[in-house]
Design an enzyme around this catalytic site. Structure first.
Site, short mmCIF file in Angstrom:
data_model
loop_
_atom_site.label_atom_id
_atom_site.label_comp_id
_atom_site.label_asym_id
_atom_site.label_seq_id
_atom_site.Cartn_x
_atom_site.Cartn_y
_atom_site.Cartn_z
N GLY A 12 58.10 -32.11 5.81
CA GLY A 12 58.33 -31.53 6.84
C GLY A 12 59.36 -31.95 7.64
N ASP A 13 59.54 -31.08 8.90
CA ASP A 13 60.71 -31.41 9.74
C ASP A 13 62.05 -31.88 9.08
OD1 ASP A 13 58.81 -31.35 11.88
OD2 ASP A 13 58.39 -33.58 11.66
N LYS A 16 64.38 -26.97 8.83
CA LYS A 16 64.08 -25.60 8.31
C LYS A 16 64.63 -24.53 9.50
CE LYS A 16 59.84 -26.56 7.61
NZ LYS A 16 59.67 -27.98 7.92
N GLY A 40 57.02 -27.31 14.27
CA GLY A 40 57.81 -27.43 15.25
C GLY A 40 59.09 -27.18 14.70
N HIS A 41 59.67 -25.92 14.78
CA HIS A 41 61.06 -25.58 14.35
C HIS A 41 62.12 -25.65 15.33
CE1 HIS A 41 58.81 -23.78 10.74
NE2 HIS A 41 58.47 -25.05 10.70
N GLN A 223 55.98 -26.63 7.45
CA GLN A 223 55.51 -27.96 6.69
C GLN A 223 56.46 -28.16 5.61
OE1 GLN A 223 52.51 -25.90 7.76
NE2 GLN A 223 53.19 -26.81 9.57
N ASP A 339 75.20 -36.10 9.09
CA ASP A 339 75.82 -36.79 10.12
C ASP A 339 75.18 -38.20 10.63
OD1 ASP A 339 73.90 -34.66 10.89
OD2 ASP A 339 74.20 -35.64 13.03
N GLY A 421 75.06 -31.39 11.84
CA GLY A 421 74.45 -31.31 13.40
C GLY A 421 73.70 -30.27 13.80
P1 GDP Z 1 61.96 -28.18 10.87
O1 GDP Z 1 60.30 -28.32 11.28
O2 GDP Z 1 61.95 -28.29 9.47
O3 GDP Z 1 62.44 -27.01 11.47
O4 GDP Z 1 62.65 -29.32 11.73
P2 GDP Z 1 62.48 -29.94 13.11
O5 GDP Z 1 63.15 -28.86 14.05
O6 GDP Z 1 61.16 -30.13 13.43
O7 GDP Z 1 63.33 -31.22 13.05
C1 GDP Z 1 64.67 -31.27 12.65
C2 GDP Z 1 65.42 -31.90 13.95
O8 GDP Z 1 66.76 -32.10 13.44
C3 GDP Z 1 65.36 -31.05 15.03
O9 GDP Z 1 65.68 -31.86 16.53
C4 GDP Z 1 66.99 -30.35 14.82
O10 GDP Z 1 67.47 -29.80 15.84
C5 GDP Z 1 67.85 -31.52 14.28
N1 GDP Z 1 68.54 -31.21 13.20
C6 GDP Z 1 68.60 -30.17 12.20
N2 GDP Z 1 69.83 -30.66 11.43
C7 GDP Z 1 70.49 -31.16 11.88
C8 GDP Z 1 71.81 -31.98 11.44
O11 GDP Z 1 72.30 -31.71 10.41
N3 GDP Z 1 72.29 -33.29 12.25
C9 GDP Z 1 71.37 -33.42 13.36
N4 GDP Z 1 71.90 -34.53 13.99
N5 GDP Z 1 70.27 -33.08 13.57
C10 GDP Z 1 69.79 -32.01 12.83
P1 IMO Z 2 57.32 -28.33 10.31
O1 IMO Z 2 56.93 -27.10 10.04
C1 IMO Z 2 55.65 -32.49 9.82
C2 IMO Z 2 51.53 -33.27 9.29
C3 IMO Z 2 50.58 -33.94 10.41
C4 IMO Z 2 49.61 -34.64 9.66
C5 IMO Z 2 49.48 -33.48 8.57
C6 IMO Z 2 48.18 -32.67 9.06
O2 IMO Z 2 57.75 -28.74 11.76
O3 IMO Z 2 57.90 -29.16 9.20
P2 IMO Z 2 47.68 -30.63 10.53
O4 IMO Z 2 47.66 -30.63 11.75
O5 IMO Z 2 48.50 -29.56 9.72
O6 IMO Z 2 46.20 -30.50 9.97
O7 IMO Z 2 48.14 -32.31 10.03
O8 IMO Z 2 50.59 -32.87 8.36
N1 IMO Z 2 52.12 -32.14 9.87
C7 IMO Z 2 53.55 -31.94 9.80
N2 IMO Z 2 54.44 -32.87 9.93
N3 IMO Z 2 56.25 -31.35 10.22
C8 IMO Z 2 55.13 -30.14 10.34
O9 IMO Z 2 55.53 -29.02 10.37
C9 IMO Z 2 53.80 -30.62 10.22
N4 IMO Z 2 52.82 -29.80 10.23
C10 IMO Z 2 51.84 -30.65 10.08
O10 IMO Z 2 51.50 -34.81 11.04
O11 IMO Z 2 50.16 -35.55 8.91
MG MG Z 3 59.22 -29.71 12.68
#
Ligand code: GDP
Ligand code: IMO
Ligand code: MG
Length: 431
Positions: A12-13, A16, A40-41, A223, A339, A421
């Site tokens: 995750g994170d 996306k 959290g996107h 995720q 980056d 970025g």
């Molecule tokens: P998601 O859950 O897959 O949508 O990812 P999140 O938004 O939770 O976490 C990604 C974080 O990295 C966010 O704060 C984005 O703004 C940031 N981000 C995404 N791509 C880049 C990148 O290429 N460089 C940097 N520095 N930040 C990025």
């Molecule tokens: P995005 O879409 C990162 C993790 C939680 C925990 C496990 C189970 O932003 O990538 P839950 O609340 O789903 O029962 O938690 O999954 N988790 C994530 N980690 N990014 C996420 O979503 C997540 N959604 C759940 O931290 O380890």
């Molecule tokens: Mg996220």
């Protein structure tokens, strides 16, 4: 390209949200197929930072219609607060642009209370959930006792909700947690039921019509692969199917919709994880970890978008990436946060594992059994240049291109885009 599926390749994170925003300019529909407000996107457009938890990130782009599919679990409280914050900054999230499947499941305050009580009861064995009620909601779905969006528009919703809270109160009592006061829940949910009515649709039929008309549907995964309920690091996973094939079931599309589809695996240039569970390439040396995580000053530093928890960081795990590529059927990779690696003296990538002197290029039981396995790394030279202003492949420093080539080689999937970025335009198409 009728169907394009964007999936997290790690825990995750991966970024996306920002990648869906990039692809959204070429899509008529963007649809989420799994999870709930545990996601959290982030999408950054100029000075505006959007943090989407429930509504597809594609809504930020003015072009596509947003769909919340039947595979999702929806907390109406989060839904309406997200709609309000979007509309406050001028993003249309009204019922013409946002369509919610009648077959999606609900998350109630009882699910959230149960999630927290169950985590507390697990003690040291806790999963580290987001506390959003995801597990209990999917549990009720599988038990065939949950409420769905369709129930909200039915005549006996309040009665059904009352029965659900009463039953949850018995489970909470067994866990030693306080009971919920039923009256206020019924009041607020009655109001949500009136508000949700215009958004509710047979979204599967709407998407089928869109695909038949030759439109592009972008499926947004939440995720990541290693958090998948079946194929992830069980039990340290979420409670939904996160993989690309789940897009079909979670949106109500048939197998033919996947013909010629593009499956985009979004992968950070390193590895992160929030919550408990195995992480073989985790960096424990605090100064190096801090270098990747950041101090929290920048919005993109590695602190959870939903919970604010610091993310664990490590080197890119090529073996698990290859696993993700196989399970999802990635046709391309998108590498984010390149980056962040600028200035690292060297960069490591895990290319195999070893146990008792034997080398494994693939883990025998995937990430579910990592007992006794140790990561084997290939070390590559780093680069010092700031790459955040670069937009052409040939302008990237040679060591950065070599690292990206190594990722593609190890994964067995070509790198198509590189993000340098968080801003919408900070993208480099692969050469
Ligand atoms: P998601 O859950 O897959 O949508 O990812 P999140 O938004 O939770 O976490 C990604 C974080 O990295 C966010 O704060 C984005 O703004 C940031 N981000 C995404 N791509 C880049 C990148 O290429 N460089 C940097 N520095 N930040 C990025
Ligand atoms: P995005 O879409 C990162 C993790 C939680 C925990 C496990 C189970 O932003 O990538 P839950 O609340 O789903 O029962 O938690 O999954 N988790 C994530 N980690 N990014 C996420 O979503 C997540 N959604 C759940 O931290 O380890
Ligand atoms: Mg996220």
């Amino acid at each position: 390209m009728p169907l394009k599926i964007v999936v997290g390749a790690q825990w995750g994170d991966e970024g996306k949200g920002r990648i869906v925003d990039w692809f959204a300019s070429q899509a008529e529909v963007v649809a989420r197929y799994n999870g709930g407000d545990n996601a959290g996107h982030s999408v950054t457009v100029g000075s505006q930072l959007f943090k989407l938890h429930l509504i597809p990130s594609g809504i930020v782009h003015p072009r596509p219609v947003a769909i919340m599919g039947n595979g999702m679990v929806i907390n109406p409280e989060s839904l309406f607060s997200e709609i309000e914050s979007l509309e406050k900054v001028g993003v249309d999230a009204g019922p013409k642009r946002l369509r919610i499947s009648h077959a999606a499941h609900l998350i109630t305050p009882a699910h959230k209370a149960l999630d927290k009580a169950m985590e507390a009861a697990r003690g040291k064995e806790s999963i580290g959930t987001t506390g959003r009620g995801i597990g209990p909601a999917y549990t009720d779905k599988a038990a065939r006792t949950n409420l769905r969006v369709a129930d909200m528009v039915g005549t006996d919703f309040v009665e059904k909700l009352g029965t659900h809270i009463e039953s949850a109160n018995r489970s909470l009592a067994a866990l030693g947690a306080p009971a919920l006061d039923i009256g206020p829940v019924l009041d607020t949910f009655s109001q949500y039921a009136t508000r949700i009515r215009p958004f509710v649709a047979d979204t599967a039929a709407e998407m089928d019509a869109a695909l038949r008309a030759g439109q592009t549907v972008l499926a947004e995964g939440a995720q990541g692969t290693l958090l998948d309920i079946d194929h992830g690091t069980y039990p340290f996973v979420t409670s939904s199917s996160t993989l690309a094939p789940a897009a079909l079931l979670g949106l109500g599309l048939g197998m033919t919709a996947a013909r010629d589809s593009i499956v985009s695996g979004v992968c950070k240039a390193f590895q992160t994880r929030v919550g408990s569970g195995p992480f073989p390439t985790e960096i424990h040396e605090e100064s190096l970890a801090l270098r990747l995580r950041g101090t929290g000053e920048n919005p993109w530093d590695e602190y959870g978008t939903t919970t604010g928890r610091p993310r664990r960081v490590g080197w890119l795990d090529g073996v698990l990436l290859r696993y993700a590529a196989r399970l999802n059927g990635f046709t391309e990779l998108v590498i984010t946060k390149l980056d962040i690696l600028s200035g690292m003296p060297h960069i490591k990538i895990c290319t195999a594992y070893t146990r008792n002197g034997k080398i494994y290029h693939d883990l025998p039981f995937g990430p579910t059994d990592l007992e006794g396995f140790e990561a084997v790394y290939e070390e590559l030279p780093g680069w010092t240049e700031d790459v955040s202003g670069i937009r052409r492949w040939e302008d990237l420093p040679q060591p950065a291109r070599d690292y990206l080539d190594a990722i593609g080689r190890v994964a067995g999937v070509p790198v198509r885009l590189v993000s340098v970025g968080p801003e919408r335009e900070q993208i480099v198409p692969a050469g």
